[in-house]
Design an enzyme around this catalytic site. Structure first.
Site, PDB file in Angstrom:
ATOM      1  N   TYR A 180       0.838  -1.214   0.000  1.00  0.00           N
ATOM      2  CA  TYR A 180       0.000   0.000   0.000  1.00  0.00           C
ATOM      3  C   TYR A 180       0.875   1.267   0.000  1.00  0.00           C
ATOM      4  O   TYR A 180       0.633   2.198  -0.771  1.00  0.00           O
ATOM      5  CB  TYR A 180      -0.898  -0.053   1.233  1.00  0.00           C
ATOM      6  CG  TYR A 180      -1.896   1.069   1.376  1.00  0.00           C
ATOM      7  CD1 TYR A 180      -3.097   1.058   0.675  1.00  0.00           C
ATOM      8  CD2 TYR A 180      -1.656   2.137   2.245  1.00  0.00           C
ATOM      9  CE1 TYR A 180      -4.029   2.075   0.825  1.00  0.00           C
ATOM     10  CE2 TYR A 180      -2.574   3.159   2.407  1.00  0.00           C
ATOM     11  CZ  TYR A 180      -3.763   3.125   1.695  1.00  0.00           C
ATOM     12  OH  TYR A 180      -4.684   4.135   1.851  1.00  0.00           O
TER      13      TYR A 180
ATOM     14  N   LYS B 176       1.065   4.144  -2.820  1.00  0.00           N
ATOM     15  CA  LYS B 176       0.741   5.537  -2.485  1.00  0.00           C
ATOM     16  C   LYS B 176       1.938   6.463  -2.728  1.00  0.00           C
ATOM     17  O   LYS B 176       1.758   7.636  -3.057  1.00  0.00           O
ATOM     18  CB  LYS B 176       0.243   5.636  -1.038  1.00  0.00           C
ATOM     19  CG  LYS B 176      -1.109   4.935  -0.813  1.00  0.00           C
ATOM     20  CD  LYS B 176      -2.211   5.541  -1.667  1.00  0.00           C
ATOM     21  CE  LYS B 176      -3.575   4.965  -1.369  1.00  0.00           C
ATOM     22  NZ  LYS B 176      -4.621   5.553  -2.237  1.00  0.00           N
TER      23      LYS B 176
END
Ligand code: NAD
Length: 250
Positions: free
Chosen positions: A158, A162
């Site tokens: 993640y 990001k």
């Protein structure tokens, strides 16, 4: 941000049937924009949001599509443009998590998070940019995360996606600036949505200890900043990452 300042504009919000995406869509509608709400599977949830959006007197349609799929995102953008004959604001909000420690993370969990969170944003920008270039104007807002800046144990996939969003934002900002297109990212901290509801009390308390403002954020906190970035008030801002995190990362 004020009512009607986006009157007549078209905004496409991905993953908008709940959480932050829903708050963003409602905010942009309150500001007067017509809304295309992309969703992946939850038809009844998205229909409720569409009804709420229409109460602001704007037009709104829901379009199903998986943003991680290049072809489906192309269809999404094409249908949006066919419906409203313009596409002024793109908000890349769709995202997923598949948390786990790096040494145990399955390849499939790394790939799917990159595919949705990073490739999904690329897909939509890739298809929207030619329209905005032709229009000689546009606003692209990508939802990153503070963990894309700081990293986070248990979120290697993640955080990488990001962080990738930030590089994508800055590159797109440089490429598209000459065509009057602003590209920015918003990096939320800990926002109360279904994504964070699954976290244990221990994790929530740990997060709270690291937030100087001593409270979790709400979808509307992100939506306010997206509304500003979608408006002409932000015309001299591009390539930036704006943290909305209660001071978590200072
Ligand atoms: P959420 O899980 O409530 O909403 C995410 C939405 O994205 C859902 O509606 C889901 O159906 C949709 N989606 C997922 N995969 C999709 C796909 N392939 N195609 C289309 N739609 C898809 O989560 P949220 O908290 O509202 O998160 C919204 C965004 O904000 C995400 O990008 C998330 O990473 C980011 N974010 C959230 C937090 C937080 O604390 N909640 C913090 C930082 C960043």
């Amino acid at each position: 941000m004020g009512k009607n300042i986006l009157k007549g504009k078209t905004a496409l919000v991905t993953g908008g049937s709940r959480g932050i995406g829903k708050s963003i869509a409602i905010k942009l509608a309150e500001m007067g924009a017509n809304i295309v709400l992309n969703y992946r599977s939850n038809v009844s949830a998205v229909e409720e949001v569409i009804d709420e959006i229409k109460s602001f007197g704007v037009e709104a349609v829901a379009i199903q599509g998986d943003v991680s799929n290049f072809k489906e995102s192309e269809n999404l953008v094409r249908e949006t443009f066919e419906k409203f004959n313009s596409l002024d604001i793109l908000v890349n909000n769709a995202g997923i998590t598949a948390d786990g420690l790096l040494i145990r993370m399955k390849e499939v969990d790394f790939d799917k998070v990159i595919q949705v969170n990073l490739k999904g944003a690329f897909n939509c920008i890739r298809h929207v940019a030619p329209i905005m270039v032709k229009q000689r104007k546009g606003k692209i807002i990508n939802i990153s995360s503070v963990v894309g800046i700081t990293g986070n144990a248990g979120q290697a996939n993640y955080a990488a996606a990001k962080a990738g969003i930030i590089g994508l934002t800055k590159s797109a900002a440089k490429e598209l600036a000459s065509r009057n297109i602003n590209v920015n990212a918003v990096a939320p901290g800990f926002i109360e949505t279904d994504m964070t509801k699954v976290l244990s009390d221990k994790v929530r308390q740990l997060a709270l200890n690291n937030i100087p403002l001593k409270k979790f954020g709400k979808g509307k906190d992100i939506a306010e900043v997206v509304g500003f970035l979608a408006s002409d008030s932000s015309e001299y801002i591009t390539g930036q990452v704006i943290n909305v995190d209660g001071g978590m990362v200072i």
